[in-house]
Write a protein that holds these residues in place. Structure first.
Motif, short mmCIF file in Angstrom:
data_model
loop_
_atom_site.label_atom_id
_atom_site.label_comp_id
_atom_site.label_asym_id
_atom_site.label_seq_id
_atom_site.Cartn_x
_atom_site.Cartn_y
_atom_site.Cartn_z
N PHE A 12 0.83 -1.20 0.00
CA PHE A 12 0.00 0.00 0.00
C PHE A 12 0.87 1.26 0.00
N PHE A 13 1.94 1.23 0.78
CA PHE A 13 2.85 2.38 0.76
C PHE A 13 3.51 2.55 -0.60
N THR A 14 3.85 1.42 -1.22
CA THR A 14 4.43 1.53 -2.57
C THR A 14 3.42 2.20 -3.50
N ALA A 15 2.15 1.78 -3.41
CA ALA A 15 1.11 2.38 -4.26
C ALA A 15 1.02 3.89 -4.00
N LEU A 16 1.09 4.28 -2.73
CA LEU A 16 1.02 5.71 -2.40
C LEU A 16 2.22 6.45 -2.98
N GLN A 17 3.40 5.84 -2.83
CA GLN A 17 4.60 6.52 -3.31
C GLN A 17 4.60 6.66 -4.83
N VAL A 18 4.10 5.63 -5.51
CA VAL A 18 4.00 5.72 -6.98
C VAL A 18 3.05 6.86 -7.34
N ALA A 19 1.90 6.91 -6.64
CA ALA A 19 0.91 7.95 -6.94
C ALA A 19 1.48 9.34 -6.65
N LEU A 20 2.37 9.42 -5.68
CA LEU A 20 2.97 10.71 -5.32
C LEU A 20 4.11 11.08 -6.26
N GLY A 21 4.47 10.13 -7.13
CA GLY A 21 5.54 10.41 -8.08
C GLY A 21 6.93 10.24 -7.50
N THR A 22 7.04 9.52 -6.39
CA THR A 22 8.37 9.28 -5.81
C THR A 22 9.17 8.40 -6.76
N PRO A 23 10.39 8.82 -7.14
CA PRO A 23 11.15 7.97 -8.05
C PRO A 23 11.50 6.64 -7.37
N VAL A 24 11.41 5.56 -8.14
CA VAL A 24 11.79 4.25 -7.59
C VAL A 24 13.24 4.36 -7.11
N GLY A 25 13.55 3.73 -6.01
CA GLY A 25 14.91 3.88 -5.48
C GLY A 25 14.92 4.90 -4.35
N PHE A 26 13.87 5.71 -4.26
CA PHE A 26 13.77 6.67 -3.16
C PHE A 26 12.69 6.26 -2.17
N TYR A 27 12.27 5.00 -2.30
CA TYR A 27 11.17 4.55 -1.45
C TYR A 27 11.59 4.45 0.02
N GLY A 28 12.88 4.26 0.26
CA GLY A 28 13.37 4.30 1.64
C GLY A 28 13.19 3.01 2.40
N ARG A 29 13.79 3.01 3.59
CA ARG A 29 13.71 1.82 4.44
C ARG A 29 12.27 1.60 4.88
N HIS A 30 11.91 0.32 5.04
CA HIS A 30 10.54 0.00 5.39
C HIS A 30 10.04 0.76 6.61
N ASP A 31 10.89 0.80 7.64
CA ASP A 31 10.43 1.42 8.89
C ASP A 31 10.29 2.93 8.78
N LEU A 32 10.89 3.53 7.73
CA LEU A 32 10.78 4.98 7.60
C LEU A 32 9.73 5.39 6.57
N ARG A 33 9.19 4.38 5.90
CA ARG A 33 8.30 4.72 4.79
C ARG A 33 7.07 5.47 5.24
N GLU A 34 6.54 5.06 6.39
CA GLU A 34 5.32 5.70 6.86
C GLU A 34 5.58 7.19 7.08
N VAL A 35 6.66 7.49 7.80
CA VAL A 35 6.99 8.88 8.10
C VAL A 35 7.23 9.66 6.81
N SER A 36 8.06 9.07 5.91
CA SER A 36 8.41 9.85 4.72
C SER A 36 7.20 10.02 3.79
N THR A 37 6.35 8.99 3.72
CA THR A 37 5.19 9.11 2.84
C THR A 37 4.22 10.17 3.37
N LEU A 38 3.97 10.13 4.68
CA LEU A 38 3.06 11.13 5.25
C LEU A 38 3.63 12.54 5.08
N ARG A 39 4.95 12.64 5.25
CA ARG A 39 5.56 13.96 5.09
C ARG A 39 5.37 14.47 3.66
#
Ligand SMILES: Nc1ncnc2c1ncn2[C@@H]1O[C@H](COP(=O)(O)OP(=O)(O)OP(=O)(O)O)[C@@H](O)[C@H]1O
Ligand SMILES: [Mg+2]
Length: 300
Positions: free
Chosen positions: A110-137
């Motif tokens: 689900f976070f991957t789907a959000l990051q794709v929708a946000l246009g985050t370049p692949v490779g910038f998805y970040g560590r699993h435990d930080l994804r929530e924080v970075s995606t919300l930010r």
């Protein structure tokens, strides 16, 4: 200058083209408004306009059978609030963020789907435990004011634990970002949301029921007629075409559209400029129940 009085402006231009060119245009998706869709769009607008940052944002759950226009409504809404560049030119602004609940639903996907929708370049998805924080930010940075999640029924395919994690996440995201969350799906989407008491009373359900025979259906057929590039009026909304289309399409807007596109194709291939019952009979279209029966016979 020729004008075809039964057609809207775009179809009017198309209708002047030779059949081969018109055939090529037929598969393009086009939006047709109808009462229920306008009501749902109005609710979405109201939700988006309601005081931002409210402590307890309202959420919507749009439920209806498959092939009945849910995704089209979400897309139409998103197009009216498109992505743009911020006033200082420094970043994107995405007022309405749309994602799909992944088929195999996990928090991570689900976070991957959000990051794709946000246009985050692949490779910038970040560590699993930080994804929530970075995606919300990132969602805050780009000014997301509404999150739309399509195919929410996919949740029911997940294990109970994963479902719970995802439902908790939905609740958390809405609260944390203070934005309304809109879920779309078939009946199972409602069952999934209902399994969490707290979510259930935050989601206001809106139904997109199967079409019934009546005035509204006739109006829909009349609207379809204005966008199909045929040079003569077919009078789709009067008997006997109305009855035939009603009987064959079995109640979803997707089937109505598919039937009318097949019929228009058949008409153009036969050098006809309107849809008749005979054209529909010859068209390459089978009602869903017939298609199902055919497959079952093949499998026997
Ligand atoms: N407002 C509309 N105007 C014209 N055609 C429409 C409209 N809504 C739906 N359709 C037709 O119906 C088809 C199915 O619509 P859509 O994909 O929105 O259904 P859905 O309810 O999201 O289905 P699913 O649950 O299977 O995802 C579309 O591809 C389109 O051909
Ligand atoms: Mg859909």
């Amino acid at each position: 200058m020729v004008t075809f009085k039964h057609l809207g402006p775009e179809a009017n231009e198309l209708a002047k083209l030779p059949s081969v060119e018109r055939l090529a245009h037929l598969r393009m998706e086009r939006w047709i408004g109808y009462t229920r869709a306008h009501q749902v769009l109005a609710q979405l607008e109201a939700l988006l306009a309601s005081e931002p940052g409210k402590l307890r944002p309202r959420n919507l759950l749009i439920v209806g059978p498959s092939n009945n226009g849910k995704t089209m409504i979400a897309e139409k809404f998103r197009r009216t609030h498109p992505q743009r560049i911020s006033e200082n030119g420094e970043h994107e602004v995405i007022p309405v963020l749309t994602v799909q609940m992944p088929a195999e639903a996990t928090v991570n996907r689900f976070f991957t789907a959000l990051q794709v929708a946000l246009g985050t370049p692949v490779g910038f998805y970040g560590r699993h435990d930080l994804r929530e924080v970075s995606t919300l930010r990132l969602m805050r940075t780009v000014g997301v004011r509404m999150l739309i999640i399509d195919e929410v029924h996919n949740l029911l395919g997940a294990t109970a634990r994963r479902q719970r994690e995802l439902l908790n996440l939905l609740r958390f995201m809405g609260n944390e970002l203070r934005i309304p969350v809109v879920c779309l799906g078939i009946r199972d989407a409602y069952l999934a949301i209902r399994s969490d008491d707290q979510l259930e009373n935050r989601f206001h359900p809106l139904l997109l029921p199967l079409w019934e025979s009546g005035e509204e259906f006739a109006r829909l057929l009349a609207s379809f007629e204005t966008v199909l590039p045929l040079r003569e009026p077919s009078h789709l909304s009067s008997a006997p075409l109305y009855e035939l289309i009603w009987r064959r399409s079995e109640g979803t807007i997707g089937e109505i559209a598919a039937l009318l596109i097949s019929a228009t194709t058949a008409a153009l291939l036969q050098g006809e400029e309107r849809i008749t019952c005979a054209v529909i009979e010859r068209a390459d279209y089978q009602p869903p129940s017939v298609r199902r029966r055919m497959v079952e016979q093949e499998l026997r």
